[in-house]
Design an enzyme around this catalytic site. Structure first.
Site, PDB file in Angstrom:
ATOM      1  N   LEU A   1      -9.026  -4.677   3.129  1.00  0.00           N
ATOM      2  CA  LEU A   1      -7.557  -4.696   3.232  1.00  0.00           C
ATOM      3  C   LEU A   1      -6.981  -4.914   1.838  1.00  0.00           C
ATOM      4  O   LEU A   1      -7.327  -5.902   1.187  1.00  0.00           O
ATOM      5  CB  LEU A   1      -7.103  -5.832   4.159  1.00  0.00           C
ATOM      6  N   HIS A   2      -6.140  -3.998   1.383  1.00  0.00           N
ATOM      7  CA  HIS A   2      -5.570  -4.198   0.046  1.00  0.00           C
ATOM      8  C   HIS A   2      -4.157  -3.651  -0.120  1.00  0.00           C
ATOM      9  O   HIS A   2      -3.574  -3.770  -1.200  1.00  0.00           O
ATOM     10  CB  HIS A   2      -6.477  -3.576  -1.023  1.00  0.00           C
ATOM     11  N   ARG A   3      -3.576  -3.042   0.928  1.00  0.00           N
ATOM     12  CA  ARG A   3      -2.237  -2.444   0.756  1.00  0.00           C
ATOM     13  C   ARG A   3      -1.179  -3.529   0.634  1.00  0.00           C
ATOM     14  O   ARG A   3      -1.193  -4.499   1.408  1.00  0.00           O
ATOM     15  CB  ARG A   3      -1.873  -1.581   1.964  1.00  0.00           C
TER      16      ARG A   3
ATOM     17  N   ASP B   1      -7.322  -0.677   5.609  1.00  0.00           N
ATOM     18  CA  ASP B   1      -6.064   0.008   5.315  1.00  0.00           C
ATOM     19  C   ASP B   1      -6.272   0.958   4.131  1.00  0.00           C
ATOM     20  O   ASP B   1      -5.317   1.456   3.556  1.00  0.00           O
ATOM     21  CB  ASP B   1      -4.918  -0.982   5.057  1.00  0.00           C
TER      22      ASP B   1
END
Ligand code: UD1
Ligand code: UDP
Length: 370
Positions: free
Chosen positions: A206-208, A277
């Site tokens: 997850l990095h957005r 994501d």
């Protein structure tokens, strides 16, 4: 000597560009091949490790652009790329994906009247709050050639007035890298090192900003911790996310540093499922036939929903509570989408070589005209 330039900057750029540079070096051995790395990503595990594993020559230029606001980062990249292009005078510039370095490179080249080829063109989430969406739209307008990997990308470009010879159906170069690296991926002992059983864990990335820069991340982590009571959860943490998780108490999740390409793909290939994501991960899991759950409201890669293993959960982490049920469903049986076959870069290279020779029509180049 005639020159070709390749611009990369962030982790997802490397597996998209490596096979294209390799194919063009093979076709144009008498040319100078200049790889410009902006340095948008600079941690070894997001950059250097990739270049080593993917077996591409070290970048000719490392521009040290680093982190910053969108304006500052893009402006630094624009200024420094322009200097290199003025010095090297390439005949053609290739740019992959949708990161800030991609936009800076396309703009610098187009203003110098150097033709640009955009790898992975035409993807649209139709969510203009995503910085990548703005980059995609602008780069496709600037590019001389839009190399696409799915039919929907062709439609998106047509709606924006990009059509005809500018659009070349090439296929997916990220999958070329996966196919080429498959033997090394299959040899990885990462599961043993992390104590994970085959198909016995959930892999998470997850990095957005929409998820990690606000309150949703904590909610997601808490729900994943509940899930981890029943199924090991391994989470290689992107630096943007790491900064947000700092100071949290010890977690039931296996939080590890970002993994190199080979180990990460080895985890993807044998996971019970992947929660993400990431854009690239949605595509890789479709190719690998591994269930993917995307914690976003939209995807610019709908082909992974219709022809792949991807499910869009929405951005609300409450959706994670359904994961045990979703993981229990039988996996979808399918074939990879058209052009996700390990040969996309060759089609791009043929098209570029033909385009560089004004006498040869683009359609004869191996990339079908759309
Ligand atoms: C960028 C891309 C995104 C892509 C992602 C892939 C843009 C607008 N965003 O997001 O599309 O999905 O890369 O991973 O181009 N940092 C480090 N070390 C690094 C790089 C970054 O610690 O090597 C930290 C810095 O605190 C930085 C933050 O991560 O401010 C964000 O980095 P940045 O490159 O701006 O965006 P990403 O979130 O990585
Ligand atoms: N990846 C990796 N190690 C990790 C996480 C991702 O090698 O710890 C790979 C992933 O398999 C894919 C690429 O990085 O090849 C995708 O990059 P990322 O998710 O950062 O960017 P996005 O695709 O979302 O733009």
């Amino acid at each position: 000597m005639q020159t070709l330039a390749y611009v990369v900057g962030a982790r997802p750029n490397f597996p998209k560009m490596a096979p294209v540079e390799r194919a063009l070096r093979a076709r144009l051995p008498g040319w100078r091949h200049v790889c410009i790395h902006t340095g948008q990503h600079y941690d070894a595990e997001l950059s250097e490790m990739f270049l080593r594993e993917l077996d591409v020559p070290p970048p000719t230029y490392l521009l040290g652009v680093g982190s910053g606001t969108h304006g500052a980062q893009t402006a630094r990249a624009l200024e420094r790329i322009e200097e290199v292009l003025v010095r090297e005078e390439p005949e053609y510039v290739l740019v992959p994906g949708d990161v800030n370095s991609t936009l800076a490179a396309a703009l610098a080249a187009a203003k110098l009247n150097i033709p640009v080829g955009h790898i992975e063109a035409g993807l649209r989430s139709f969510d203009r709050t995503m910085p990548e969406e703005l980059n995609r739209i602008l780069v496709d307008q600037l590019a001389e050639h839009c190399f696409v990997h799915s039919e929907e990308a062709v439609d998106n470009l047509r709606h924006e007035g990009v059509r005809g010879e500018r659009v070349v159906f090439a296929g997916n170069t990220m999958i070329d890298t996966l196919v080429r690296m498959r033997p090394a991926i299959d040899r990885s002992d990462v599961r043993a090192r992390l104590g994970l059983d085959d198909r016995g864990y959930l892999l998470v990335t997850l990095h957005r900003p929409a998820l990690v820069d606000g309150p949703l991340l904590d909610d997601a982590i808490e729900r994943l911790e509940t899930l981890a009571d029943h199924l090991p959860v391994v989470f290689p943490v992107h630096p943007r996310t790491r900064a947000r998780l700092a100071g949290r108490p010890r977690s039931a999740l296996q939080l590890v540093d970002p993994l190199g390409y080979i180990d990460f793909l080895a985890l993807e290939a044998r996971a019970a499922g992947v929660l993400t994501d990431s854009g690239g991960v949605q595509e890789e899991t479709t190719f690998l036939g591994v269930p993917c759950f995307t914690l976003r409201d939209s995807t610019e890669r709908p082909i992974t929903l219709t022809e792949g293993t991807n499910s869009l959960l929405g951005l609300d982490p409450e959706a994670l509570d359904a994961l045990p049920e979703l993981l229990a469903q039988p996996p979808r049986l399918l074939r990879p989408p058209r052009g996700w076959d390990g040969h996309a870069a060759e089609r791009i290279a043929d098209a570029v070589v033909s385009a560089l020779d004004a006498e040869v029509p683009l359609a004869a180049a191996g990339g079908a005209r759309v």
